[in-house]
Write a protein that holds these residues in place. Sequence first.
Motif, mmCIF file in Angstrom:
data_model
loop_
_atom_site.group_PDB
_atom_site.id
_atom_site.type_symbol
_atom_site.label_atom_id
_atom_site.label_comp_id
_atom_site.label_asym_id
_atom_site.label_seq_id
_atom_site.Cartn_x
_atom_site.Cartn_y
_atom_site.Cartn_z
ATOM 1 N N LEU A 16 1.881 6.695 -7.085
ATOM 2 C CA LEU A 16 1.245 6.788 -5.777
ATOM 3 C C LEU A 16 0.209 5.686 -5.684
ATOM 4 O O LEU A 16 -0.619 5.536 -6.580
ATOM 5 C CB LEU A 16 0.571 8.157 -5.598
ATOM 6 N N ARG A 17 0.271 4.922 -4.616
ATOM 7 C CA ARG A 17 -0.685 3.828 -4.409
ATOM 8 C C ARG A 17 -1.410 4.032 -3.091
ATOM 9 O O ARG A 17 -0.794 4.390 -2.089
ATOM 10 C CB ARG A 17 0.029 2.479 -4.361
ATOM 11 N N TYR A 18 -2.704 3.755 -3.115
ATOM 12 C CA TYR A 18 -3.508 3.885 -1.900
ATOM 13 C C TYR A 18 -3.727 2.510 -1.290
ATOM 14 O O TYR A 18 -4.128 1.575 -1.973
ATOM 15 C CB TYR A 18 -4.852 4.543 -2.204
ATOM 16 N N TRP A 25 -1.530 6.684 1.601
ATOM 17 C CA TRP A 25 -0.892 6.703 0.289
ATOM 18 C C TRP A 25 0.577 6.363 0.462
ATOM 19 O O TRP A 25 1.189 6.726 1.459
ATOM 20 C CB TRP A 25 -1.015 8.087 -0.342
ATOM 21 N N VAL A 48 -1.963 12.902 -0.231
ATOM 22 C CA VAL A 48 -0.870 12.826 -1.203
ATOM 23 C C VAL A 48 0.065 14.038 -1.162
ATOM 24 O O VAL A 48 1.173 13.972 -1.695
ATOM 25 C CB VAL A 48 -1.397 12.636 -2.650
#
Length: 65
Positions: A16-18, A25, A48
Amino acid sequence: NPAYGSEWSSLNIAQLRYDDAARRWRLFSSGSDDRWHPYELAPPAPDVAPLLVAIEEDRTGIFWG
């Protein structure tokens, strides 16, 4: 597993990338090329939770096989 002792193992399942600019996300899956690829079936989200649901449901089998 006690039979294997105290050694840790790891698997690239999901990432998971913000994105600060978008304030969202994004979910990525690990590819056979050892790179992370956007998981297009789960759109970017401000939280998320829906992405974790997408990992658990794994509609394509990409995360859990």
